[in-house]
Design an enzyme around this catalytic site. Structure first.
Site, PDB file in Angstrom:
ATOM      1  N   SER A  45       3.189  25.231  -5.549  1.00 14.85           N
ATOM      2  CA  SER A  45       1.955  25.486  -4.576  1.00 14.85           C
ATOM      3  C   SER A  45       0.883  24.757  -4.442  1.00 14.85           C
ATOM      4  O   SER A  45       0.053  24.935  -3.628  1.00 14.85           O
ATOM      5  CB  SER A  45       1.720  27.001  -4.500  1.00 14.85           C
ATOM      6  OG  SER A  45       2.873  27.587  -3.578  1.00 14.85           O
TER       7      SER A  45
ATOM      8  N   LYS B  10      -8.673  29.403  -2.773  1.00 19.11           N
ATOM      9  CA  LYS B  10      -7.528  30.200  -2.283  1.00 19.11           C
ATOM     10  C   LYS B  10      -7.724  31.941  -2.262  1.00 19.11           C
ATOM     11  O   LYS B  10      -8.084  32.492  -3.101  1.00 19.11           O
ATOM     12  CB  LYS B  10      -6.101  29.880  -3.032  1.00 19.11           C
ATOM     13  CG  LYS B  10      -4.927  30.186  -2.333  1.00 19.11           C
ATOM     14  CD  LYS B  10      -3.734  29.712  -3.231  1.00 19.11           C
ATOM     15  CE  LYS B  10      -2.359  29.993  -2.987  1.00 19.11           C
ATOM     16  NZ  LYS B  10      -1.406  29.651  -3.503  1.00 19.11           N
TER      17      LYS B  10
ATOM     18  N   SER C  75       2.205  27.126  -1.218  1.00 20.26           N
ATOM     19  CA  SER C  75       1.420  28.148  -0.637  1.00 20.26           C
ATOM     20  C   SER C  75      -0.123  27.907  -0.333  1.00 20.26           C
ATOM     21  O   SER C  75      -0.627  28.451   0.467  1.00 20.26           O
ATOM     22  CB  SER C  75       1.576  29.429  -1.108  1.00 20.26           C
ATOM     23  OG  SER C  75       1.327  29.478  -2.416  1.00 20.26           O
TER      24      SER C  75
HETATM   25  N1  GLN Z   1       7.322  27.431  -2.592  1.00 20.56           N
HETATM   26  C1  GLN Z   1       7.600  28.104  -3.616  1.00 20.56           C
HETATM   27  C2  GLN Z   1       7.853  29.699  -3.561  1.00 20.56           C
HETATM   28  O1  GLN Z   1       7.868  30.333  -2.258  1.00 20.56           O
HETATM   29  C3  GLN Z   1       6.645  28.058  -4.593  1.00 20.56           C
HETATM   30  C4  GLN Z   1       5.258  28.978  -4.314  1.00 20.56           C
HETATM   31  C5  GLN Z   1       4.141  28.844  -5.450  1.00 20.56           C
HETATM   32  O2  GLN Z   1       4.084  27.987  -6.215  1.00 20.56           O
HETATM   33  N2  GLN Z   1       3.192  29.804  -5.152  1.00 20.56           N
HETATM   34  O3  GLN Z   1       7.920  30.487  -4.259  1.00 20.56           O
END
Ligand code: GLN
Length: 443
Positions: A148, A49, A124
């Site tokens: 994410s 990532k 994400s």
């Molecule tokens: N969807 C969540 C957010 O927007 C989780 C993001 C994540 O785990 N990096 O913060």
């Protein structure tokens, strides 16, 4: 190659490094000429990532502000993977600074769900999940702050593990919300997840939140035996807001567990309804502080034609950050400002403790908690992007786990409308071995 066949449709990569990867593979071949020097991950292609720093390989966090940033060192996980003889072939797309759940917040382009390219891969770590599901890499690393790793794994029909907070070093992970961020594997199956976790877990003096614990042999935990296992199923995860077809899949999965000799009972996590609000306050507060370092001077892109230093900061940040990142910085700055701190930030910290205690209570009587990973399967690209609140509610079942700092894994449990559904298995702190054993028995 497979990447050439599918990448134009999936668009999982931000940086593809095929030539260097070939050279690295050739070097490995030479360096470990005899097979008894070769570890279990020898030569396997991995994608990272794009929020983990890689020496000499661009690391953008899918943000314009870092579009020209090439790190001079490797994150601990990246060097551990090199030690494990894997080959990094590129950096994978994500929501900008890991803020989002669909990959639509990438400043460069969205990634697509390999099962149906009109749909989001989740986020994400959506590029990581899509690349694994489409067979572009053997496995990938993602990061999980509020879901994410688990949610994109669910949407793409693969396995995603968020380890216990502190089990995997965050050194070299670009910080979003430091009290929540954790790195973990995205893989095609549970066995690979165990292999990858084995390679990246462990104490790191360079990360002050790293846990000083012995790392068990995760592979030997995959016995297939879960007789007598006590499963708690939170009623809050199976009620309002969950797609009935997803609920049906979870109930079918519970039948499988019964068949394997486990027993399950409904349990309650009474503070679940406050989790999303708590998370978005805390995560945004931490983000507003962490992202202060992107000022156009120390990292990344600097705005041209600015009149003075303040203007330089202002313009670089205005031009460099996308709308979701700005929204979070504003929310976080507000929640931390004097006068509001007690009402918002401090209150959220207190609720976080209550949420953690909910889990502690269930784990007094149960070995594991099971529910859905997300309330619905993947949605269409563009369907939710204009409404941040709807988007935030997708995280309703992953966020409580993040706030409690405990581990959870998402494993595929069937399809709804030809899109994959994920089952979330939640474990006690540092008990990844049980988590993997249960997920493996089910798979
Ligand atoms: N969807 C969540 C957010 O927007 C989780 C993001 C994540 O785990 N990096 O913060």
């Amino acid at each position: 190659t497979r990447i050439q066949q599918v990448e134009s449709k999936v668009r999982a990569f931000l940086t593809l490094d095929e030539e260097n990867a070939r050279q690295a593979a050739a070097k490995l071949e030479e360096q470990f000429a005899s097979s008894n020097e070769r570890g279990p991950l020898f030569g396997l292609p991995i994608g990272i990532k794009d929020n983990m720093v890689t020496e000499g390989l661009k690391t953008t966090c899918a943000s314009k502000i870092l579009s020209n940033f090439t790190p001079i060192y490797d994150a601990t996980v990246v060097s551990k993977l090199k030690d494990a003889q894997t080959v990094t072939i590129g950096k994978l797309n994500m929501d900008e600074f890991a803020m989002g759940g669909s990959n639509e917040n990438s400043a460069f382009h969205p990634s697509h769900n390999p099962w149906n390219t009109d749909y989001v891969p989740g986020g994400s770590s959506g590029g990581s999940a899509a690349a694994v599901a489409a067979g572009e890499v053997y496995f990938a690393l993602g990061s999980d702050t509020g879901g994410s790793i688990r949610q994109p794994a669910a949407y793409c029909g693969i396995v995603g593990l968020k380890p216990t907070y502190g089990l995997v070093s965050r050194y070299g992970l670009v910080a979003f919300a430091s009290s929540l961020d954790q790195i973990g594997p995205l893989t095609k199956n549970v066995e690979d997840s165990a292999y990858l976790l084995q390679a990246i877990a462990g104490y790191d003096p360079k990360d002050s939140t790293s846990a000083k614990v012995d790392i068990p042999d995760y592979l030997s935990a995959l016995t297939g035996d879960i007789k007598g296992l006590r499963i708690g199923v939170p009623k809050e995860y199976m009620g309002n807001g969950i797609d009935p077809a997803v609920k049906e899949k979870v109930l079918e999965a519970l039948k499988v567990f019964e068949g394997l000799g486990a027993v399950w009972e409904e349990v309650t996590l009474p503070h679940s309804e406050y989790a999303v609000a708590t998370y978005y306050l805390l995560a945004s507060s931490e983000a507003s502080s962490n992202l202060a370092r992107f000022d156009g001077v120390r990292y990344g892109v600097r705005s041209d034609n600015t009149r003075n230093l303040l203007d330089l900061y202002h313009m670089s940040r205005s031009e460099g950050f996308g709308p979701e990142v700005k929204r979070r910085i504003m929310l976080g700055t507000y929640a931390l400002s004097s006068g509001y701190y007690d009402a918002y930030y401090l209150k959220a910290q207190q609720v976080r403790t209550l949420i953690k205690q909910d889990f502690d209570q269930v784990f007094e009587k149960f070995d594991i908690i099971i529910g859905p990973t997300a309330p619905t399967p993947a949605f269409k690209i563009g369907e939710q992007s204009s409404d941040p609140l709807t988007m935030y509610l997708n995280d309703i079942m992953t966020i409580p786990v993040s706030l409690a700092g405990i581990p959870a894994i998402s494993v595929p449990c069937g399809f709804v409308n030809e899109l994959p559904v994920g089952l979330q298995v939640i474990g006690k702190a540092l008990d990844e071995a049980t988590l993997l054993r249960v997920a493996h028995a089910f798979e």
